[in-house]
Design a protein around this motif. Structure first.
Motif, PDB file in Angstrom:
ATOM      1  N   PHE A 119      25.943  48.734  41.317  1.00 12.21           N
ATOM      2  CA  PHE A 119      27.334  49.042  41.025  1.00 12.21           C
ATOM      3  C   PHE A 119      28.311  48.181  41.824  1.00 12.21           C
ATOM      4  N   VAL A 120      27.872  47.642  42.954  1.00 11.46           N
ATOM      5  CA  VAL A 120      28.768  46.864  43.827  1.00 11.46           C
ATOM      6  C   VAL A 120      29.417  45.689  43.100  1.00 11.46           C
ATOM      7  N   PRO A 121      28.675  44.878  42.319  1.00 13.07           N
ATOM      8  CA  PRO A 121      29.346  43.758  41.635  1.00 13.07           C
ATOM      9  C   PRO A 121      30.465  44.202  40.701  1.00 13.07           C
ATOM     10  N   TYR A 122      30.338  45.392  40.110  1.00 10.83           N
ATOM     11  CA  TYR A 122      31.346  45.859  39.161  1.00 10.83           C
ATOM     12  C   TYR A 122      32.678  46.121  39.849  1.00 10.83           C
ATOM     13  N   ILE A 123      32.648  46.564  41.095  1.00 12.96           N
ATOM     14  CA  ILE A 123      33.883  46.875  41.813  1.00 12.96           C
ATOM     15  C   ILE A 123      34.338  45.723  42.704  1.00 12.96           C
ATOM     16  N   SER A 124      33.623  44.601  42.656  1.00 14.34           N
ATOM     17  CA  SER A 124      33.992  43.437  43.459  1.00 14.34           C
ATOM     18  C   SER A 124      35.067  42.618  42.753  1.00 14.34           C
ATOM     19  N   SER A 125      35.770  41.824  43.522  1.00 12.07           N
ATOM     20  CA  SER A 125      36.798  40.952  42.952  1.00 12.07           C
ATOM     21  C   SER A 125      36.164  39.944  42.007  1.00 12.07           C
ATOM     22  N   ILE A 126      36.742  39.799  40.820  1.00  5.30           N
ATOM     23  CA  ILE A 126      36.194  38.866  39.844  1.00  5.30           C
ATOM     24  C   ILE A 126      36.321  37.428  40.331  1.00  5.30           C
ATOM     25  N   ILE A 127      37.344  37.153  41.162  1.00  6.76           N
ATOM     26  CA  ILE A 127      37.498  35.807  41.716  1.00  6.76           C
ATOM     27  C   ILE A 127      36.388  35.513  42.723  1.00  6.76           C
ATOM     28  N   ALA A 128      36.056  36.512  43.541  1.00  8.36           N
ATOM     29  CA  ALA A 128      34.958  36.332  44.495  1.00  8.36           C
ATOM     30  C   ALA A 128      33.634  36.126  43.760  1.00  8.36           C
ATOM     31  N   ILE A 129      33.425  36.905  42.703  1.00  9.91           N
ATOM     32  CA  ILE A 129      32.199  36.743  41.901  1.00  9.91           C
ATOM     33  C   ILE A 129      32.150  35.350  41.287  1.00  9.91           C
ATOM     34  N   GLY A 130      33.277  34.901  40.746  1.00  7.44           N
ATOM     35  CA  GLY A 130      33.321  33.572  40.153  1.00  7.44           C
ATOM     36  C   GLY A 130      33.057  32.477  41.168  1.00  7.44           C
TER      37      GLY A 130
END
Length: 302
Positions: A119-130
């Motif tokens: 679940f952590v990636p879902y609540i993470s910043s999309i910019i950080a994920i990118g």
């Protein structure tokens, strides 16, 4: 009307007025933030408006924007990319999340850890994920291509820089980032299925695969329908990952319909044309959602 009825009627009117006064801020917010933008965008879709020219530059052109839109190769290409992206993310994401949810639901060791980890990636910043995935996808220094090279792949993909892999690369990120949310929804659906059904199936000699096919899947019908509709709408609204990672490139390989709206409205300043494209998107999502809803309603509930 007697004096008592007049007093009662006056009190009722005062109570109604107080109720409307409490509702007024919410109603004003709905009108300003939802109703007005929708009506104004519909009017703009029938107009030619250069954003930098101010409101006085709005010129009514009728259906010209819609005629141009259906002959615009960039819009058609963006729609094709959107459908491909949807086919890559929605079925694959649902299938993976269902499998993982079933595995976690079977009381595996560290069940709570896996719930949080996914679940952590879902609540993470999309910019950080990118940013993280951009480093992973680096053509020469990225861990993915270094691993592929180490196992003998002489010419690994350039991923985000390759027109043939750019959209697939973004779809992989989207699946990874959203799978935790889908697992949580599936876990809720699995919890609502009575254990008696599985116990009865075990007595009848059903295998684990038969239980999954005959019990789990049918009873997860409403959950599947909910996820399909929400993921479908989300796939047609994808923008942030594409804007951050590829800006629609290379060579428009990852341009989708929302990014095309952004380009026309805020790069080319053609707000009327951008509004027409947005109404096309609304129509597509609305029709597909309605069809999906009708299919789910006509299914037999077990």
């Amino acid at each position: 009307m007697t004096a008592g009825k007049k007093v009662k009627h006056a009190n009722a009117r005062k109570e109604a007025l107080v109720g409307w006064l409490f509702l007024a801020p919410e109603l004003i917010g709905i009108v300003v933030l939802y109703v007005f933008p929708v009506v104004f965008s519909l009017y703009l879709s029938l107009s030619d408006w250069n954003l930098v020219g101010g409101l006085q530059s709005i010129k009514f052109v009728g259906l010209d924007n819609y005629v141009e839109m259906f002959h615009d190769e960039k819009v058609i290409h963006a729609l094709k990319n959107n459908f491909v992206y949807t086919l890559l993310t929605v079925p694959v994401g649902m299938a993976l999340s269902l499998i993982l949810a079933v595995l976690i639901h079977t009381k595996v060791y560290g069940q709570d850890y896996f719930k949080v980890a996914f679940f952590v990636p879902y609540i993470s910043s999309i910019i950080a994920i990118g940013a993280v995935w951009s480093a992973l996808y680096h053509p020469s220094l990225g861990p993915i291509n270094q691993f592929l090279t180490s196992i003998g792949v002489s010419d690994p993909p350039k991923w985000l820089a390759d027109p043939d892999f750019a959209l697939l690369s973004i779809a992989i990120i989207a699946i990874w980032a959203g799978i935790g949310y889908q697992i949580v929804i599936y876990m809720a659906g699995l919890t609502s299925i009575p254990d008696d059904y599985y116990e009865a199936a075990s007595i009848d000699g059903a295998t684990a695969l038969q239980k999954f096919r005959m019990i789990t899947l049918p009873l997860l019908g409403p959950t599947n329908s909910f996820l399909f509709i929400t993921l479908l709408m989300g796939s047609f609204k994808v923008f942030d990952l594409i804007a951050f990672l590829t800006s629609g490139g290379p060579n428009n390989a990852s341009t989708v319909i929302v990014y095309r709206i952004y380009e026309e409205g805020f790069v080319n300043f053609r707000m009327g044309y951008a509004s027409a494209i947005s109404w096309l998107l609304f129509a597509i999502v609305g029709v597909v959602t309605f069809i999906s809803w009708q299919i789910q309603k006509n299914k037999v509930t077990y």
